[in-house]
Design an enzyme around this catalytic site. Structure first.
Site, PDB file in Angstrom:
ATOM      1  N   GLY A   1      33.559 -92.491   0.267  1.00  0.00           N
ATOM      2  CA  GLY A   1      33.816 -93.913   0.351  1.00  0.00           C
ATOM      3  C   GLY A   1      35.309 -94.178   0.442  1.00  0.00           C
ATOM      4  O   GLY A   1      36.137 -93.288   0.227  1.00  0.00           O
TER       5      GLY A   1
ATOM      6  N   PHE B   1      46.138 -90.418   1.355  1.00  0.00           N
ATOM      7  CA  PHE B   1      46.963 -89.225   1.548  1.00  0.00           C
ATOM      8  C   PHE B   1      46.784 -88.250   0.394  1.00  0.00           C
ATOM      9  O   PHE B   1      46.625 -88.660  -0.764  1.00  0.00           O
ATOM     10  CB  PHE B   1      48.440 -89.625   1.632  1.00  0.00           C
ATOM     11  CG  PHE B   1      49.382 -88.451   1.597  1.00  0.00           C
ATOM     12  CD1 PHE B   1      49.600 -87.683   2.733  1.00  0.00           C
ATOM     13  CD2 PHE B   1      50.025 -88.089   0.418  1.00  0.00           C
ATOM     14  CE1 PHE B   1      50.443 -86.578   2.693  1.00  0.00           C
ATOM     15  CE2 PHE B   1      50.875 -86.998   0.371  1.00  0.00           C
ATOM     16  CZ  PHE B   1      51.088 -86.239   1.507  1.00  0.00           C
TER      17      PHE B   1
ATOM     18  N   ALA C   1      43.879 -92.876  -6.962  1.00  0.00           N
ATOM     19  CA  ALA C   1      42.838 -93.386  -6.060  1.00  0.00           C
ATOM     20  C   ALA C   1      41.496 -92.722  -6.357  1.00  0.00           C
ATOM     21  O   ALA C   1      41.448 -91.583  -6.838  1.00  0.00           O
ATOM     22  CB  ALA C   1      43.234 -93.131  -4.611  1.00  0.00           C
TER      23      ALA C   1
ATOM     24  N   GLY D   1      36.311 -87.302  -5.193  1.00  0.00           N
ATOM     25  CA  GLY D   1      36.709 -87.706  -6.536  1.00  0.00           C
ATOM     26  C   GLY D   1      37.967 -88.524  -6.573  1.00  0.00           C
ATOM     27  O   GLY D   1      37.972 -89.679  -6.135  1.00  0.00           O
ATOM     28  N   VAL D   2      39.094 -87.932  -7.071  1.00  0.00           N
ATOM     29  CA  VAL D   2      40.298 -88.717  -7.308  1.00  0.00           C
ATOM     30  C   VAL D   2      41.540 -88.023  -6.769  1.00  0.00           C
ATOM     31  O   VAL D   2      41.568 -86.809  -6.578  1.00  0.00           O
ATOM     32  CB  VAL D   2      40.507 -88.997  -8.820  1.00  0.00           C
ATOM     33  CG1 VAL D   2      39.266 -89.602  -9.444  1.00  0.00           C
ATOM     34  CG2 VAL D   2      40.918 -87.721  -9.568  1.00  0.00           C
ATOM     35  N   GLY D   3      42.558 -88.823  -6.538  1.00  0.00           N
ATOM     36  CA  GLY D   3      43.895 -88.324  -6.235  1.00  0.00           C
ATOM     37  C   GLY D   3      44.867 -89.030  -7.164  1.00  0.00           C
ATOM     38  O   GLY D   3      44.870 -90.266  -7.242  1.00  0.00           O
TER      39      GLY D   3
ATOM     40  N   CYS E   1      44.104 -96.987   1.335  1.00  0.00           N
ATOM     41  CA  CYS E   1      42.791 -97.464   0.925  1.00  0.00           C
ATOM     42  C   CYS E   1      42.441 -98.827   1.512  1.00  0.00           C
ATOM     43  O   CYS E   1      41.574 -99.536   0.996  1.00  0.00           O
ATOM     44  CB  CYS E   1      42.669 -97.495  -0.605  1.00  0.00           C
ATOM     45  SG  CYS E   1      42.990 -95.905  -1.383  1.00  0.00           S
TER      46      CYS E   1
END
Length: 259
Positions: free
Chosen positions: A101, A106, A167, A180-182, A198
Site C-alpha cells: 500500500g 525512498f 513511513a 512494513g516500515v522505513g 507517500c
C-alpha cells in the site's frame, strides 16, 4: 492468539532484491501452512492428523544499497513514463514496483527498513489495527532516543505536522503481512526532495540526525524497533539471526512476487 517468539533476521546493508526474495520465501511458508487443513481424516482409519506449528512471525531488518525508490500498488497499475523513471534513476538508484500500500517512497543508506511477515490472525489483529501497531512501534523507537514522534490521520510517524520520520506501507494476503516500515536514522534527505513522499503534498521528511540525534546506527535502531514490535504482538522472546545464518538461496531469486 499471540506467539511466544519473534524471529529477527538482520541483513545489514543489502539490496532490495535480496530482502524481497527472503520476504517472498517467508510469506510462501506462511501461506503454505495456512493451506494445510486443520484435520485430515484417513478414509480407512479415520485418523486425525495434526498440522505442523505455524512459522514464527518474522522481521527482516536491512539498510538498502544501492538506494531505491519503491512504488505502491496503485502506481504499479499505471507504470511511470520513461521520463519520470529516468528522473528517479539518479546517482545509481533503482526503481521497483511493489504490491504494498501507499505511493512512492525512498529506501537507502542510513534508513532502517523493516519487513514484517506474520499471520495477523495469530495475534488477534485486523489490518487496520496492525498498521497502528507498526506506527506505535515507530513512536516507541523514536522515544528511546528522546525524539517525540506521534501519529496523525496520515499514516506513519511524525515529529511535526509536516515532517515524517517513519513511513508505513504493507501488503496483506490471507491475513499474512509483508513489507512494513522505513525509519530515517542518518538518511540523506535529499532523496525525498525528488518525490512527493507517500503522495502527501506539502509534507517533508526528517531523520534522527535532523532531530539532533547523531552517532546512532541503523542496526541499533532496528533492534529497538523489533523489541517494541515484539511487545505489541505479545511475543515473549526474540530470536535474532544475522545474514550469515540465512541460507544463501533464500537471499536471491525467490518464488515469484507476492500478489
Amino acid at each position: 492468539m499471540s506467539r511466544s517468539r519473534l524471529l529477527h533476521l538482520h541483513l545489514g546493508r543489502t539490496t532490495y532484491v535480496a530482502a524481497a526474495a527472503l520476504q517472498r520465501s517467508l510469506v510462501s511458508a506462511h501461506l503454505a501452512h495456512k493451506c494445510q487443513s486443520t484435520s485430515t481424516r484417513s478414509p480407512t482409519s479415520l485418523q486425525t492428523l495434526t498440522p505442523s506449528n505455524p512459522p514464527d512471525p518474522t522481521v527482516i531488518t536491512s539498510e538498502f544499497h544501492p538506494p531505491v525508490y519503491t512504488l505502491g500498488r496503485r502506481e504499479s497499475r499505471t507504470p511511470l513514463t520513461p521520463e519520470r523513471e529516468s528522473y528517479l534513476r539518479v546517482r545509481g538508484s533503482e526503481l521497483r514496483y511493489t504490491p504494498r500500500g501507499g505511493l512512492t517512497t525512498f529506501h537507502g543508506p542510513g534508513q532502517l527498513t523493516a519487513y514484517v511477515i506474520a499471520d495477523l490472525r495469530h495475534h488477534g489483529l485486523t489490518p487496520r489495527c496492525y498498521v497502528r501497531t507498526l506506527e506505535r512501534a515507530l513512536v516507541t523507537t523514536c522515544a528511546q532516543w528522546g525524539i517525540r514522534a506521534f501519529t496523525t490521520e496520515d499514516t506513519g510517524a511524525w515529529t511535526s505536522e509536516d515532517r515524517k520520520i517513519g513511513a508505513v506501507g504493507v501488503h496483506m494476503r490471507r491475513f499474512v503481512s509483508s513489507f512494513g516500515v522505513g525509519l530515517n536514522v542518518s538518511t540523506d534527505l535529499w532523496w525525498f526532495n525528488r518525490i512527493i513522499a507517500c503522495g502527501l503534498e506539502g509534507k517533508g521528511a526528517t531523520s534522527f540526525v535532523r532531530e539532533g540525534v547523531v552517532g546512532v546506527g541503523v542496526e541499533e535502531v532496528g533492534d529497538s524497533f523489533v523489541k517494541a514490535l515484539a511487545e505489541s504482538l505479545g511475543c515473549a522472546t526474540i530470536g535474532k539471526k544475522s545474514r550469515e545464518d540465512i541460507p544463501p538461496d533464500l537471499l536471491v531469486g525467490g518464488v515469484g512476487e507476492v500478489s
